[in-house]
Write a protein that holds these residues in place. Structure first.
Motif, PDB file in Angstrom:
ATOM      1  N   SER A   1       0.613  12.523 -11.760  1.00 58.78           N
ATOM      2  CA  SER A   1       1.743  13.320 -11.292  1.00 58.78           C
ATOM      3  C   SER A   1       3.081  12.673 -11.649  1.00 58.78           C
ATOM      4  O   SER A   1       4.097  13.356 -11.711  1.00 58.78           O
ATOM      5  N   SER A   2       3.067  11.356 -11.875  1.00 53.57           N
ATOM      6  CA  SER A   2       4.305  10.643 -12.183  1.00 53.57           C
ATOM      7  C   SER A   2       4.109   9.686 -13.347  1.00 53.57           C
ATOM      8  O   SER A   2       3.009   9.141 -13.541  1.00 53.57           O
ATOM      9  N   LEU A   3       5.161   9.490 -14.106  1.00 54.75           N
ATOM     10  CA  LEU A   3       5.142   8.566 -15.237  1.00 54.75           C
ATOM     11  C   LEU A   3       5.699   7.227 -14.779  1.00 54.75           C
ATOM     12  O   LEU A   3       6.889   7.116 -14.491  1.00 54.75           O
ATOM     13  N   ARG A   4       4.835   6.207 -14.704  1.00 53.99           N
ATOM     14  CA  ARG A   4       5.241   4.887 -14.226  1.00 53.99           C
ATOM     15  C   ARG A   4       4.974   3.868 -15.330  1.00 53.99           C
ATOM     16  O   ARG A   4       3.946   3.187 -15.347  1.00 53.99           O
ATOM     17  N   THR A   5       5.907   3.760 -16.237  1.00 55.10           N
ATOM     18  CA  THR A   5       5.753   2.866 -17.381  1.00 55.10           C
ATOM     19  C   THR A   5       6.467   1.553 -17.110  1.00 55.10           C
ATOM     20  O   THR A   5       7.648   1.549 -16.744  1.00 55.10           O
ATOM     21  N   GLN A   6       5.759   0.454 -17.306  1.00 57.26           N
ATOM     22  CA  GLN A   6       6.321  -0.875 -17.092  1.00 57.26           C
ATOM     23  C   GLN A   6       6.655  -1.530 -18.439  1.00 57.26           C
ATOM     24  O   GLN A   6       5.866  -1.449 -19.388  1.00 57.26           O
ATOM     25  N   VAL A   7       7.827  -2.164 -18.502  1.00 53.40           N
ATOM     26  CA  VAL A   7       8.247  -2.887 -19.702  1.00 53.40           C
ATOM     27  C   VAL A   7       8.873  -4.213 -19.280  1.00 53.40           C
ATOM     28  O   VAL A   7       9.099  -4.458 -18.092  1.00 53.40           O
ATOM     29  N   THR A   8       9.164  -5.041 -20.273  1.00 58.99           N
ATOM     30  CA  THR A   8       9.807  -6.325 -20.007  1.00 58.99           C
ATOM     31  C   THR A   8      11.250  -6.281 -20.490  1.00 58.99           C
ATOM     32  O   THR A   8      11.518  -5.997 -21.655  1.00 58.99           O
ATOM     33  N   ILE A   9      12.177  -6.531 -19.563  1.00 57.67           N
ATOM     34  CA  ILE A   9      13.604  -6.569 -19.881  1.00 57.67           C
ATOM     35  C   ILE A   9      14.168  -7.886 -19.378  1.00 57.67           C
ATOM     36  O   ILE A   9      14.045  -8.211 -18.185  1.00 57.67           O
ATOM     37  N   ASP A  10      14.756  -8.652 -20.279  1.00 54.78           N
ATOM     38  CA  ASP A  10      15.309  -9.974 -19.927  1.00 54.78           C
ATOM     39  C   ASP A  10      14.263 -10.856 -19.264  1.00 54.78           C
ATOM     40  O   ASP A  10      14.551 -11.581 -18.295  1.00 54.78           O
ATOM     41  N   GLY A  11      13.039 -10.770 -19.760  1.00 57.23           N
ATOM     42  CA  GLY A  11      11.965 -11.617 -19.251  1.00 57.23           C
ATOM     43  C   GLY A  11      11.343 -11.152 -17.951  1.00 57.23           C
ATOM     44  O   GLY A  11      10.431 -11.800 -17.439  1.00 57.23           O
ATOM     45  N   GLN A  12      11.806 -10.036 -17.407  1.00 53.59           N
ATOM     46  CA  GLN A  12      11.283  -9.527 -16.146  1.00 53.59           C
ATOM     47  C   GLN A  12      10.569  -8.192 -16.363  1.00 53.59           C
ATOM     48  O   GLN A  12      11.086  -7.312 -17.055  1.00 53.59           O
ATOM     49  N   GLU A  13       9.392  -8.059 -15.767  1.00 58.72           N
ATOM     50  CA  GLU A  13       8.680  -6.779 -15.861  1.00 58.72           C
ATOM     51  C   GLU A  13       9.305  -5.797 -14.881  1.00 58.72           C
ATOM     52  O   GLU A  13       9.488  -6.117 -13.700  1.00 58.72           O
ATOM     53  N   THR A  14       9.627  -4.625 -15.387  1.00 62.82           N
ATOM     54  CA  THR A  14      10.317  -3.642 -14.566  1.00 62.82           C
ATOM     55  C   THR A  14       9.918  -2.234 -14.981  1.00 62.82           C
ATOM     56  O   THR A  14       9.365  -2.025 -16.061  1.00 62.82           O
ATOM     57  N   ALA A  15      10.208  -1.270 -14.117  1.00 64.12           N
ATOM     58  CA  ALA A  15       9.930   0.128 -14.443  1.00 64.12           C
ATOM     59  C   ALA A  15      10.909   0.594 -15.513  1.00 64.12           C
ATOM     60  O   ALA A  15      12.109   0.319 -15.426  1.00 64.12           O
ATOM     61  N   LEU A  16      10.414   1.276 -16.507  1.00 67.70           N
ATOM     62  CA  LEU A  16      11.270   1.745 -17.597  1.00 67.70           C
ATOM     63  C   LEU A  16      12.175   2.878 -17.150  1.00 67.70           C
ATOM     64  O   LEU A  16      13.340   2.948 -17.564  1.00 67.70           O
ATOM     65  N   PHE A  17      11.670   3.742 -16.278  1.00 69.15           N
ATOM     66  CA  PHE A  17      12.424   4.934 -15.896  1.00 69.15           C
ATOM     67  C   PHE A  17      12.789   4.913 -14.421  1.00 69.15           C
ATOM     68  O   PHE A  17      12.020   4.436 -13.575  1.00 69.15           O
ATOM     69  N   SER A  18      13.959   5.455 -14.122  1.00 69.86           N
ATOM     70  CA  SER A  18      14.416   5.568 -12.737  1.00 69.86           C
ATOM     71  C   SER A  18      13.682   6.716 -12.043  1.00 69.86           C
ATOM     72  O   SER A  18      12.954   7.482 -12.678  1.00 69.86           O
ATOM     73  N   GLU A  19      13.902   6.859 -10.748  1.00 71.65           N
ATOM     74  CA  GLU A  19      13.266   7.942 -10.004  1.00 71.65           C
ATOM     75  C   GLU A  19      13.727   9.301 -10.529  1.00 71.65           C
ATOM     76  O   GLU A  19      12.940  10.251 -10.609  1.00 71.65           O
ATOM     77  N   GLU A  20      15.019   9.407 -10.869  1.00 71.74           N
ATOM     78  CA  GLU A  20      15.529  10.668 -11.407  1.00 71.74           C
ATOM     79  C   GLU A  20      14.869  10.998 -12.747  1.00 71.74           C
ATOM     80  O   GLU A  20      14.490  12.156 -13.002  1.00 71.74           O
ATOM     81  N   GLU A  21      14.725   9.978 -13.592  1.00 72.60           N
ATOM     82  CA  GLU A  21      14.076  10.199 -14.885  1.00 72.60           C
ATOM     83  C   GLU A  21      12.609  10.574 -14.704  1.00 72.60           C
ATOM     84  O   GLU A  21      12.075  11.448 -15.408  1.00 72.60           O
TER      85      GLU A  21
END
Length: 243
Positions: free
Chosen positions: A71-91
């Motif tokens: 139901s939701s797209l929850r893609t994780q990526v690495t930014i500045d060495g930290q793993e984080t969600a690629l997309f915001s809640e609005e996205e």
């Protein structure tokens, strides 16, 4: 020609351009290579701060998302060495709307193909209410209708893609979640408007090529099939004259 036959023929004619367009939209939406090339062409790594390998994996996850039951797209990526969600809640919410739209396109693609195959199998091969020559003529009608619509949309897009793209979103979505900020939202940084313009040209170009192939096959059958079908009649006429 009874009412059901007329409706079936109209359905066949209408389904040809629908199938061609939706098949090419489905192909483009599921082509990871096209996404990857777009990321590199429009410097998505610099815009997002996400490496190309992570962006490529995000594209593959997006393609799977269109087809699976999440139901939701929850893609994780690495930014500045930290793993984080690629997309915001609005996205993420907007992508839920996009998934609904894409699933509708996929189902329309499947239904239009089913109608085409059912008409050929039922009206031409099984009941023989329609001849192959009529099938070729109806195919030309379907391609003509499709090319006319594509030409009108294409001309509008070429002369003003920005306004056409905005209008599309206003029609396709019932909310304003698609109004993203290019300074902060990764979705629009990954897929800027020129990316979608490229995809529009790809879908339009593929559709035109396929339509021309249908036209070529149909015209060839109408021309050469006529000569072949007329040969027995000519032979019988000559035989009758000899008697």
């Amino acid at each position: 020609m009874n009412v059901l036959t007329r409706l079936a023929t109209a359905g066949f004619i209408f389904s040809i351009p629908v199938f061609l367009v939706t098949a090419n939209v489905r192909f483009a939406a599921g082509d990871a290579w096209f996404y990857e090339q777009g990321f590199r062409r429009y410097d998505a790594d610099q815009a997002t701060g996400v490496s190309f390998p992570d962006l490529d994996r995000a594209a593959e996850d997006l393609i799977r998302y269109f087809e699976d039951d999440r139901s939701s797209l929850r893609t994780q990526v690495t930014i500045d060495g930290q793993e984080t969600a690629l997309f915001s809640e609005e996205e993420t919410s907007h992508m839920r709307d996009v998934k609904g739209l894409m699933r509708a396109v996929f189902r329309l693609n499947e239904v239009s193909l089913a109608i085409i195959l059912a008409y050929i199998g039922g009206a031409v091969l099984w009941t023989r209410e329609r001849t192959p020559r009529q099938l070729a003529a109806y195919s030309l009608a379907g391609v003509g209708a499709g090319l006319a619509a594509i030409g009108a949309i294409g001309a509008f897009a070429v002369t003003g893609f920005d306004s056409a793209w905005t209008r599309f979103h206003e029609i396709a979505f019932s909310n304003d979640l698609w109004l993203l900020d290019p300074d902060t939202d990764h979705l629009i940084q990954m897929f800027p408007e020129p990316f979608w313009q490229d995809m529009t040209y790809l879908v339009g170009g593929l559709t035109v090529v396929e339509a021309l192939a249908v036209v070529s096959l149909s015209v060839s059958y109408l021309v050469f099939g006529r000569a072949r079908d007329g040969a027995p009649e000519t032979a019988r006429a000559r035989s009758g004259a000899g008697d």
